[in-house]
Design an enzyme around this catalytic site. Sequence first.
Site, PDB file in Angstrom:
ATOM      1  N   PRO A  22       0.838  -1.197   0.000  1.00 28.94           N
ATOM      2  CA  PRO A  22       0.000   0.000   0.000  1.00 28.94           C
ATOM      3  C   PRO A  22       0.875   1.249   0.000  1.00 28.94           C
ATOM      4  O   PRO A  22       1.800   1.354   0.801  1.00 28.94           O
ATOM      5  CB  PRO A  22      -0.788  -0.107   1.320  1.00 28.94           C
ATOM      6  CG  PRO A  22      -0.601  -1.512   1.776  1.00 28.94           C
ATOM      7  CD  PRO A  22       0.707  -1.971   1.236  1.00 28.94           C
ATOM      8  N   ALA A  24       0.351   5.514  -0.229  1.00 33.51           N
ATOM      9  CA  ALA A  24      -0.619   6.613  -0.252  1.00 33.51           C
ATOM     10  C   ALA A  24      -0.504   7.407  -1.541  1.00 33.51           C
ATOM     11  O   ALA A  24       0.588   7.817  -1.944  1.00 33.51           O
ATOM     12  CB  ALA A  24      -0.393   7.529   0.955  1.00 33.51           C
ATOM     13  N   GLN A  78      -6.118  -1.826   3.130  1.00 32.78           N
ATOM     14  CA  GLN A  78      -5.265  -1.558   4.288  1.00 32.78           C
ATOM     15  C   GLN A  78      -5.906  -0.487   5.158  1.00 32.78           C
ATOM     16  O   GLN A  78      -6.283   0.588   4.670  1.00 32.78           O
ATOM     17  CB  GLN A  78      -3.862  -1.098   3.901  1.00 32.78           C
ATOM     18  CG  GLN A  78      -2.979  -1.043   5.162  1.00 32.78           C
ATOM     19  CD  GLN A  78      -1.620  -0.430   4.957  1.00 32.78           C
ATOM     20  OE1 GLN A  78      -1.514   0.747   4.676  1.00 32.78           O
ATOM     21  NE2 GLN A  78      -0.573  -1.221   5.134  1.00 32.78           N
ATOM     22  N   CYS A 109       3.767   3.012   8.672  1.00 33.58           N
ATOM     23  CA  CYS A 109       3.918   4.332   8.080  1.00 33.58           C
ATOM     24  C   CYS A 109       4.782   5.230   8.966  1.00 33.58           C
ATOM     25  O   CYS A 109       4.494   5.385  10.154  1.00 33.58           O
ATOM     26  CB  CYS A 109       2.553   4.967   7.862  1.00 33.58           C
ATOM     27  SG  CYS A 109       2.646   6.583   7.054  1.00 33.58           S
ATOM     28  N   LYS A 149       1.294  -4.914   8.630  1.00 30.05           N
ATOM     29  CA  LYS A 149       2.585  -4.493   8.083  1.00 30.05           C
ATOM     30  C   LYS A 149       3.239  -3.566   9.095  1.00 30.05           C
ATOM     31  O   LYS A 149       2.583  -2.666   9.639  1.00 30.05           O
ATOM     32  CB  LYS A 149       2.397  -3.778   6.744  1.00 30.05           C
ATOM     33  CG  LYS A 149       3.702  -3.426   6.031  1.00 30.05           C
ATOM     34  CD  LYS A 149       3.427  -2.952   4.606  1.00 30.05           C
ATOM     35  CE  LYS A 149       4.724  -2.707   3.846  1.00 30.05           C
ATOM     36  NZ  LYS A 149       5.385  -1.460   4.248  1.00 30.05           N
ATOM     37  N   ASN A 211       9.910  -6.933   3.190  1.00 36.98           N
ATOM     38  CA  ASN A 211       9.726  -5.687   2.449  1.00 36.98           C
ATOM     39  C   ASN A 211      10.969  -4.821   2.629  1.00 36.98           C
ATOM     40  O   ASN A 211      11.528  -4.751   3.711  1.00 36.98           O
ATOM     41  CB  ASN A 211       8.473  -4.973   2.970  1.00 36.98           C
ATOM     42  CG  ASN A 211       8.226  -3.622   2.337  1.00 36.98           C
ATOM     43  OD1 ASN A 211       7.941  -2.644   3.026  1.00 36.98           O
ATOM     44  ND2 ASN A 211       8.313  -3.532   1.027  1.00 36.98           N
ATOM     45  N   GLY A 212      11.371  -4.169   1.533  1.00 34.94           N
ATOM     46  CA  GLY A 212      12.511  -3.255   1.603  1.00 34.94           C
ATOM     47  C   GLY A 212      13.588  -3.594   0.606  1.00 34.94           C
ATOM     48  O   GLY A 212      14.148  -4.692   0.624  1.00 34.94           O
TER      49      GLY A 212
END
Length: 378
Positions: A22, A24, A78, A109, A149, A211-212
């Site tokens: 996700p 934004a 999400q 976030c 997440k 992730n990353g």
Amino acid sequence: MTAFSPLAIGPHIVQPPVVLAPMAGITNAPFRTLCREYSGGKGLFVSEMITTRALVERNEKTMQLIRFDATERPRSIQLYGVDPVTVGKAVRMIVDEDLADHIDLNFGCPVPKVTRKGGGSALPYKRPLLRAILHEAVTNAGDLPVTMKMRKGIDDDHITFLDAGRIAVEEGVTAIALHGRTAAQHYGGTADWDAIARLKEHVPEIPVLGNGDIWSADDALRMMRETGCDGVVVGRGCLGRPWLFADLVAGFEGTEAYAQPGLKEVADAMVRHARLLGEWLGDEARGVIDFRKHVAWYLKGFSVGSEMRKKLAITSSLDELSAQLSELDLDQPWPVGADGPRGRTSGNNRVVLPDGWLKDPYDCSGVSEEAELDTSGG
């Protein structure tokens, strides 16, 4: 070639085990459509962040953000929230009104407007609050799978991911995605894949996704092999590159027939992306204007003069966008080195937190429903 098992998110089998992160203002329905088209419908594609308060209050913008294309299955939302009761209401609304097939919770976030309220990557530091939110979400979700997440922690002195992972297992969360950075790192430096491996060892009961720093299909395969994670979550690597999902399918299926589109194909994708945005927003000009943020990502590495880049960044119609793109040298091949990092890279930021947030990880008295954000997305 190592064979990887399909990823099970509740009843949903994700093969290859690839998830669109996700983002934004990015992963709206048009962008998800493009990525799904390139992947042949394989993978899981998550909506941009939806604020639980805005959903419960039926905010107009939020209700548009949860509109899914008829072909989109499973539908994945999400949610962001800091108040357990509001999160529970939002999840119950999703279930009762059949708004989605999968719910992901945002505890990753790092942006100040979120962390200053105690949300996103700040929230797992408050262990009881995290547990309460997960409990309300899972309890109200019924048969819908709930995932989360998160990041490693707030900073190197306040690492939370192992505690958060154990709480998630105890509360019935279906899977966890870990971004291998702290909130303070934002998107700077190098993602800590060792942390992903540690989390997998710590919570073997449920799938762990990494992730990353996944910029290519080869990166995704390497992460799977090095960490033992059950799937990958791809974010900034697909900015201006929805065909990365075709590469991911090819990589996991062993064909390695990676897409390296020339500028003509890239220009066609840009126009289609802008057109889809206009159709989704119900206004061509708004769609093209919203698309402007993607221009630099699509054109990264290609020989495009600065004046033309400026012109493309202020287009306001599909005809204008198409005409300006047609002036480029569309015979250019995919540029060497264009597969690398893209998007935000700043790091070592001070994390903006509520007053006294770090004094006691078990004191949640300063958090109330007033900390809920009332808008979704970017």
